[in-house]
Scaffold this active site. Structure first.
Site, PDB file in Angstrom:
ATOM      1  N   PRO A 183       0.814  -1.224   0.000  1.00 39.46           N
ATOM      2  CA  PRO A 183       0.000   0.000   0.000  1.00 39.46           C
ATOM      3  C   PRO A 183       0.845   1.270   0.000  1.00 39.46           C
ATOM      4  O   PRO A 183       0.709   2.136   0.854  1.00 39.46           O
ATOM      5  CB  PRO A 183      -0.816  -0.138   1.291  1.00 39.46           C
ATOM      6  CG  PRO A 183       0.061  -0.934   2.194  1.00 39.46           C
ATOM      7  CD  PRO A 183       0.817  -1.885   1.320  1.00 39.46           C
ATOM      8  N   ARG A 184       1.727   1.354  -1.007  1.00 45.71           N
ATOM      9  CA  ARG A 184       2.639   2.496  -1.126  1.00 45.71           C
ATOM     10  C   ARG A 184       3.356   2.383  -2.464  1.00 45.71           C
ATOM     11  O   ARG A 184       3.214   1.387  -3.167  1.00 45.71           O
ATOM     12  CB  ARG A 184       3.689   2.460  -0.007  1.00 45.71           C
ATOM     13  CG  ARG A 184       4.439   1.124   0.029  1.00 45.71           C
ATOM     14  CD  ARG A 184       5.455   1.060   1.139  1.00 45.71           C
ATOM     15  NE  ARG A 184       5.993  -0.282   1.297  1.00 45.71           N
ATOM     16  CZ  ARG A 184       6.928  -0.834   0.549  1.00 45.71           C
ATOM     17  NH1 ARG A 184       7.438  -0.133  -0.469  1.00 45.71           N
ATOM     18  NH2 ARG A 184       7.369  -2.049   0.766  1.00 45.71           N
ATOM     19  N   LEU A 185       4.122   3.398  -2.799  1.00 45.40           N
ATOM     20  CA  LEU A 185       5.003   3.319  -3.959  1.00 45.40           C
ATOM     21  C   LEU A 185       6.207   2.449  -3.626  1.00 45.40           C
ATOM     22  O   LEU A 185       6.704   2.474  -2.505  1.00 45.40           O
ATOM     23  CB  LEU A 185       5.475   4.717  -4.354  1.00 45.40           C
ATOM     24  CG  LEU A 185       4.406   5.666  -4.900  1.00 45.40           C
ATOM     25  CD1 LEU A 185       5.024   7.024  -5.178  1.00 45.40           C
ATOM     26  CD2 LEU A 185       3.781   5.109  -6.151  1.00 45.40           C
TER      27      LEU A 185
END
Length: 216
Positions: free
Chosen positions: A77-79
């Site tokens: 849930p992130r880059l």
């Protein structure tokens, strides 16, 4: 709304650590790409996903049919570290987009609705320059010291993300990653970006620490 901005290939790894990443994938069929995008959107919708994220899959050939078999792995849930190659082929700033979405912006207001996402231009590759030495068995151990000199490659289609500078003293308390080298070849075949990456790595001048550039 939901949208997929493209895929990256991270197949070349050493002991489960990514060494280089490509965008778009040069080995993915159009059918498999469509299946990946559809699966990503289904998962995101199911969990009511509201941020930028990285959806990871394993793609392999089915021994009997010869068709691509797609297995879901995980959602980050992130880059990811390798988001840079997507930025280069699409001309987007994903970090800025992630912050804007977190502040309440819609994909439409950012020009990221599915029908408005640019088509990838050429290919981009990222290579991770680590401060390390390798033994005869392929094992590695981190190195350290003071960077001097520390001269980086530059030019059209060359990007280096790093914290280092000439005179910087490294610390063993942190990860051995020193720089991310991102090269973009806007036209031609994916092998063009491979040649460009090779030339770019040869333009580094790093003293004071050993790196994995010869291995790369």
């Amino acid at each position: 709304g939901l949208a997929v901005v493209g895929e990256r290939e991270c197949s070349l790894q050493r002991r489960q650590q990514k060494l280089l990443e490509l965008a778009p994938s040069p080995s993915l069929s159009d059918e498999a790409r469509a299946q990946l995008f559809a699966a990503t959107l289904r998962i995101a919708k199911k969990v009511n996903y509201k941020s930028l994220g990285t959806f990871e899959f394993l793609v392999c050939k089915d021994a009997k049919s010869g068709k691509d078999r797609i297995l879901f792995m995980e959602v980050n849930p992130r880059l990811q570290v390798e988001h840079t190659v997507t930025e280069e082929v699409l001309g987007l700033d994903l970090v800025q987009s992630q912050l804007a979405v977190a502040a309440g912006a819609t994909l439409g207001s950012l020009g990221l609705a599915q029908g408005y996402i640019p088509k990838p231009r050429g290919f981009a590759m990222q290579l991770r320059v680590n401060m390390e030495v390798m033994d005869e068995s392929g094992g590695t151990r981190p190195t350290g010291g003071t960077l001097a000199p520390f001269d980086l490659p530059s030019g059209p289609g060359v990007r280096v993300d790093t914290f280092g500078y000439s005179g910087y003293r490294t610390s063993a308390a942190f990860d051995s990653l020193l720089a991310k080298v991102i090269v973009h070849a806007a036209g031609g075949d994916w092998i063009d970006v491979v040649h460009k990456a090779s030339r770019t790595l040869r333009e580094f001048r790093i003293g004071g620490v050993a790196t994995n550039i010869p291995f790369l």
